[in-house]
Design a protein around this motif. Structure first.
Motif, PDB file in Angstrom:
ATOM      1  N   PHE A  47       6.701   2.770   6.977  1.00 23.07           N
ATOM      2  CA  PHE A  47       7.557   3.907   7.303  1.00 23.07           C
ATOM      3  C   PHE A  47       9.034   3.524   7.249  1.00 23.07           C
ATOM      4  CE2 PHE A  47       3.480   4.433   9.334  1.00 23.07           C
ATOM      5  CZ  PHE A  47       3.140   5.747   9.026  1.00 23.07           C
ATOM      6  N   LEU A  48       9.831   4.459   6.756  1.00 23.82           N
ATOM      7  CA  LEU A  48      11.274   4.275   6.671  1.00 23.82           C
ATOM      8  C   LEU A  48      11.949   5.329   7.535  1.00 23.82           C
ATOM      9  CD1 LEU A  48      13.602   2.715   5.240  1.00 23.82           C
ATOM     10  CD2 LEU A  48      13.563   4.504   3.491  1.00 23.82           C
ATOM     11  N   GLY A  49      12.887   4.894   8.384  1.00 21.25           N
ATOM     12  CA  GLY A  49      13.576   5.818   9.272  1.00 21.25           C
ATOM     13  C   GLY A  49      12.919   5.864  10.632  1.00 21.25           C
ATOM     14  N   ALA A  69       6.865   8.357   5.380  1.00 18.97           N
ATOM     15  CA  ALA A  69       5.793   7.442   4.996  1.00 18.97           C
ATOM     16  C   ALA A  69       5.986   7.004   3.549  1.00 18.97           C
ATOM     17  CB  ALA A  69       4.435   8.118   5.159  1.00 18.97           C
ATOM     18  N   LEU A  70       5.818   5.713   3.314  1.00 15.54           N
ATOM     19  CA  LEU A  70       5.940   5.140   1.980  1.00 15.54           C
ATOM     20  C   LEU A  70       4.659   4.398   1.630  1.00 15.54           C
ATOM     21  CD1 LEU A  70       9.549   3.680   2.318  1.00 15.54           C
ATOM     22  CD2 LEU A  70       8.889   5.871   1.307  1.00 15.54           C
ATOM     23  N   TYR A  71       4.379   4.308   0.327  1.00 13.82           N
ATOM     24  CA  TYR A  71       3.128   3.720  -0.130  1.00 13.82           C
ATOM     25  C   TYR A  71       3.394   2.710  -1.239  1.00 13.82           C
ATOM     26  CZ  TYR A  71       1.394   7.766   2.380  1.00 13.82           C
ATOM     27  OH  TYR A  71       1.145   8.699   3.364  1.00 13.82           O
ATOM     28  N   ALA A  72       2.720   1.557  -1.136  1.00 12.08           N
ATOM     29  CA  ALA A  72       2.817   0.520  -2.157  1.00 12.08           C
ATOM     30  C   ALA A  72       1.404   0.033  -2.486  1.00 12.08           C
ATOM     31  CB  ALA A  72       3.684  -0.642  -1.667  1.00 12.08           C
ATOM     32  N   LEU A  73       1.239  -0.492  -3.677  1.00 10.23           N
ATOM     33  CA  LEU A  73      -0.075  -0.972  -4.113  1.00 10.23           C
ATOM     34  C   LEU A  73      -0.433  -2.256  -3.374  1.00 10.23           C
ATOM     35  CD1 LEU A  73      -2.311  -0.348  -6.227  1.00 10.23           C
ATOM     36  CD2 LEU A  73      -1.112  -1.893  -7.789  1.00 10.23           C
ATOM     37  N   SER A  74      -1.659  -2.331  -2.862  1.00  9.80           N
ATOM     38  CA  SER A  74      -2.139  -3.543  -2.203  1.00  9.80           C
ATOM     39  C   SER A  74      -2.773  -4.471  -3.240  1.00  9.80           C
ATOM     40  CB  SER A  74      -3.173  -3.180  -1.136  1.00  9.80           C
ATOM     41  OG  SER A  74      -4.363  -2.696  -1.758  1.00  9.80           O
ATOM     42  N   GLU A  75      -3.074  -5.694  -2.805  1.00  9.97           N
ATOM     43  CA  GLU A  75      -3.753  -6.628  -3.704  1.00  9.97           C
ATOM     44  C   GLU A  75      -5.123  -6.089  -4.090  1.00  9.97           C
ATOM     45  OE1 GLU A  75      -2.555  -9.207  -5.168  1.00  9.97           O
ATOM     46  OE2 GLU A  75      -0.620  -9.139  -4.140  1.00  9.97           O
ATOM     47  N   LYS A  76      -5.807  -5.480  -3.127  1.00  9.45           N
ATOM     48  CA  LYS A  76      -7.111  -4.888  -3.408  1.00  9.45           C
ATOM     49  C   LYS A  76      -6.974  -3.744  -4.397  1.00  9.45           C
ATOM     50  CE  LYS A  76     -11.084  -2.938  -0.893  1.00  9.45           C
ATOM     51  NZ  LYS A  76     -11.573  -2.568   0.469  1.00  9.45           N
ATOM     52  N   ALA A 130      -7.101  -1.155 -10.028  1.00 10.16           N
ATOM     53  CA  ALA A 130      -6.307  -0.542 -11.093  1.00 10.16           C
ATOM     54  C   ALA A 130      -6.112  -1.463 -12.280  1.00 10.16           C
ATOM     55  CB  ALA A 130      -4.943  -0.136 -10.535  1.00 10.16           C
ATOM     56  N   ASP A 131      -6.454  -2.753 -12.125  1.00  8.31           N
ATOM     57  CA  ASP A 131      -6.179  -3.764 -13.154  1.00  8.31           C
ATOM     58  C   ASP A 131      -4.692  -3.741 -13.515  1.00  8.31           C
ATOM     59  OD1 ASP A 131      -6.678  -5.809 -14.940  1.00  8.31           O
ATOM     60  OD2 ASP A 131      -7.218  -4.466 -16.588  1.00  8.31           O
ATOM     61  N   ALA A 132      -3.860  -3.765 -12.476  1.00 13.33           N
ATOM     62  CA  ALA A 132      -2.405  -3.706 -12.634  1.00 13.33           C
ATOM     63  C   ALA A 132      -1.775  -4.520 -11.515  1.00 13.33           C
ATOM     64  CB  ALA A 132      -1.913  -2.258 -12.586  1.00 13.33           C
ATOM     65  N   PRO A 133      -0.649  -5.166 -11.777  1.00 11.54           N
ATOM     66  CA  PRO A 133      -0.038  -6.026 -10.750  1.00 11.54           C
ATOM     67  C   PRO A 133       0.513  -5.240  -9.569  1.00 11.54           C
ATOM     68  CG  PRO A 133       1.401  -5.827 -12.665  1.00 11.54           C
ATOM     69  CD  PRO A 133       0.104  -5.190 -13.055  1.00 11.54           C
ATOM     70  N   ALA A 134       0.469  -5.846  -8.390  1.00 16.03           N
ATOM     71  CA  ALA A 134       1.054  -5.262  -7.182  1.00 16.03           C
ATOM     72  C   ALA A 134       2.459  -5.809  -7.023  1.00 16.03           C
ATOM     73  CB  ALA A 134       0.201  -5.600  -5.966  1.00 16.03           C
ATOM     74  N   ARG A 135       3.447  -5.007  -7.409  1.00 12.83           N
ATOM     75  CA  ARG A 135       4.837  -5.476  -7.398  1.00 12.83           C
ATOM     76  C   ARG A 135       5.684  -4.755  -6.355  1.00 12.83           C
ATOM     77  NH1 ARG A 135       4.537  -5.794 -13.495  1.00 12.83           N
ATOM     78  NH2 ARG A 135       4.533  -8.021 -13.996  1.00 12.83           N
ATOM     79  N   GLY A 136       5.041  -4.105  -5.425  1.00 15.40           N
ATOM     80  CA  GLY A 136       5.783  -3.363  -4.420  1.00 15.40           C
ATOM     81  C   GLY A 136       6.436  -4.268  -3.398  1.00 15.40           C
ATOM     82  N   PRO A 137       7.256  -3.697  -2.517  1.00 14.36           N
ATOM     83  CA  PRO A 137       7.909  -4.477  -1.471  1.00 14.36           C
ATOM     84  C   PRO A 137       6.884  -5.076  -0.526  1.00 14.36           C
ATOM     85  CG  PRO A 137       8.180  -2.127  -1.071  1.00 14.36           C
ATOM     86  CD  PRO A 137       7.601  -2.263  -2.438  1.00 14.36           C
ATOM     87  N   ARG A 138       7.111  -6.298  -0.098  1.00 12.31           N
ATOM     88  CA  ARG A 138       6.178  -6.996   0.784  1.00 12.31           C
ATOM     89  C   ARG A 138       6.432  -6.590   2.230  1.00 12.31           C
ATOM     90  NH1 ARG A 138       2.231  -8.116  -2.578  1.00 12.31           N
ATOM     91  NH2 ARG A 138       2.975  -9.145  -4.467  1.00 12.31           N
ATOM     92  N   ARG A 139       6.067  -5.370   2.531  1.00 12.05           N
ATOM     93  CA  ARG A 139       6.183  -4.876   3.900  1.00 12.05           C
ATOM     94  C   ARG A 139       4.771  -4.772   4.477  1.00 12.05           C
ATOM     95  NH1 ARG A 139      10.189  -5.810   1.509  1.00 12.05           N
ATOM     96  NH2 ARG A 139      12.113  -4.557   1.404  1.00 12.05           N
ATOM     97  N   SER A 140       4.602  -5.140   5.714  1.00 13.27           N
ATOM     98  CA  SER A 140       3.272  -5.147   6.315  1.00 13.27           C
ATOM     99  C   SER A 140       2.768  -3.729   6.558  1.00 13.27           C
ATOM    100  CB  SER A 140       3.295  -5.924   7.637  1.00 13.27           C
ATOM    101  OG  SER A 140       4.214  -5.336   8.545  1.00 13.27           O
ATOM    102  N   GLN A 141       1.451  -3.610   6.610  1.00 15.46           N
ATOM    103  CA  GLN A 141       0.820  -2.317   6.852  1.00 15.46           C
ATOM    104  C   GLN A 141       1.332  -1.716   8.168  1.00 15.46           C
ATOM    105  OE1 GLN A 141      -0.668   0.321   5.490  1.00 15.46           O
ATOM    106  NE2 GLN A 141      -2.666  -0.593   5.060  1.00 15.46           N
ATOM    107  N   GLY A 142       1.817  -0.476   8.096  1.00 11.98           N
ATOM    108  CA  GLY A 142       2.283   0.213   9.278  1.00 11.98           C
ATOM    109  C   GLY A 142       3.658  -0.181   9.769  1.00 11.98           C
ATOM    110  N   ALA A 143       4.372  -1.023   9.020  1.00 10.83           N
ATOM    111  CA  ALA A 143       5.707  -1.481   9.445  1.00 10.83           C
ATOM    112  C   ALA A 143       6.669  -0.310   9.571  1.00 10.83           C
ATOM    113  CB  ALA A 143       6.249  -2.507   8.465  1.00 10.83           C
ATOM    114  N   MET A 144       7.609  -0.424  10.519  1.00  3.91           N
ATOM    115  CA  MET A 144       8.635   0.593  10.734  1.00  3.91           C
ATOM    116  C   MET A 144       9.983   0.004  10.324  1.00  3.91           C
ATOM    117  SD  MET A 144       6.958   3.178  12.120  1.00  3.91           S
ATOM    118  CE  MET A 144       8.234   4.120  12.909  1.00  3.91           C
TER     119      MET A 144
END
Length: 259
Positions: free
Chosen positions: A60-62, A69-76, A81-95
């Motif tokens: 979450f931002l703000g 709420a923001l969403y990024a691809l996880s390793e799973k 998706a057979d695609a790299p996870a290049r999103g920001p390394r923010r923990s699940q549920g982080a504020m």
């Protein structure tokens, strides 16, 4: 799929996860566009299922009523998706109170959504492709553009790099970046890597004042290649007459005939 929270991964889910790999991080409205959700309720329901299944990470931002709420691809999710996870390394549920990388990427994504999923200007123009970069585009230059797009037009392929400025780069950086783009154009490296003969560098900023400052810095180096507009105008009228040259206040379309 296996796991505590079982769900059937649909084709739309896989396509969304691939888009998420490209875009790195999205908010709900961008997720609705790239996944083709017809309603906010449907988007919320599916995003929650994807999150609980561990295919995306949600943070979450703000704060308070302005929390997003923001969403990024996880390793799973990247495996599915057979695609790299290049999103920001923010923990699940982080504020997060503020995050310059996330805010910049969301601005870039808004243009991607506009040019790929928005209405084309007609006259035989269609979206062709978008590239994102995670390293310099050619070894001899220090350029890492925010994006690269191509459109098929009656006159051939129109190619353009995207630069989104939220006021964090100095004008000295912009003058050097301008020289780098000129070298890319004149050295033959652009044709070698992208297979096209010419390109535009489209610069989007968050205010008219910032636009004038950058335009002045660029015009001290070149009067070619670059076009400028505000983010707000580009989100609503990307293909309209909103773009100005380094040395002119006269707005024009990006598809104006070249001299």
């Amino acid at each position: 799929m296996d796991g505590t929270n079982r769900m059937i991964v649909q084709l739309r889910d896989r396509q969304f996860l691939k888009e998420l790999s490209l875009l790195r991080v999205v908010d709900r409205e961008q997720a609705k566009i790239v996944a083709g959700f017809g309603s906010t309720t449907r988007a919320n329901t599916r995003l929650l299922k994807l999150t609980r299944a561990g295919l995306v990470r949600r943070f979450f931002l703000g704060s308070g009523g302005g929390r997003k709420a923001l969403y990024a691809l996880s390793e799973k999710g990247s495996l599915v998706a057979d695609a790299p996870a290049r999103g920001p390394r923010r923990s699940q549920g982080a504020m997060l109170v503020a995050d310059a990388f996330v805010e910049h990427q969301l601005a870039v994504n808004s243009i991607y959504c506009t040019v790929k999923f928005g209405k084309m200007p007609g006259q035989g123009v269609t979206f062709h492709r978008w590239l994102a970069f995670h390293e310099t585009i050619v070894p001899e230059l220090r350029l890492i553009p925010d994006g690269y797009m191509e459109f098929i037009t009656p006159a051939g392929i129109f190619a353009a790099f995207l630069e989104v400025d939220l006021g964090t780069e100095s004008l000295a950086v912009w003058r050097e970046k301008t020289r780098q783009y000129l070298q890319l154009a004149l050295s033959g490296a652009f044709h070698r890597v992208f297979g096209q003969d010419r390109f535009r560098a489209l610069v989007l900023v968050n205010s008219e004042r910032r636009l004038e400052s950058i335009r002045k810095a660029v015009s001290a180096v070149t009067e070619k290649i670059f076009r400028f507009a505000t983010l707000d105008d580009a989100r609503t009228e990307f293909f309209g007459p909103i773009w100005t040259k380094p040395n002119s206040n006269q707005p024009e379309s990006i598809f104006e005939p070249k001299p």
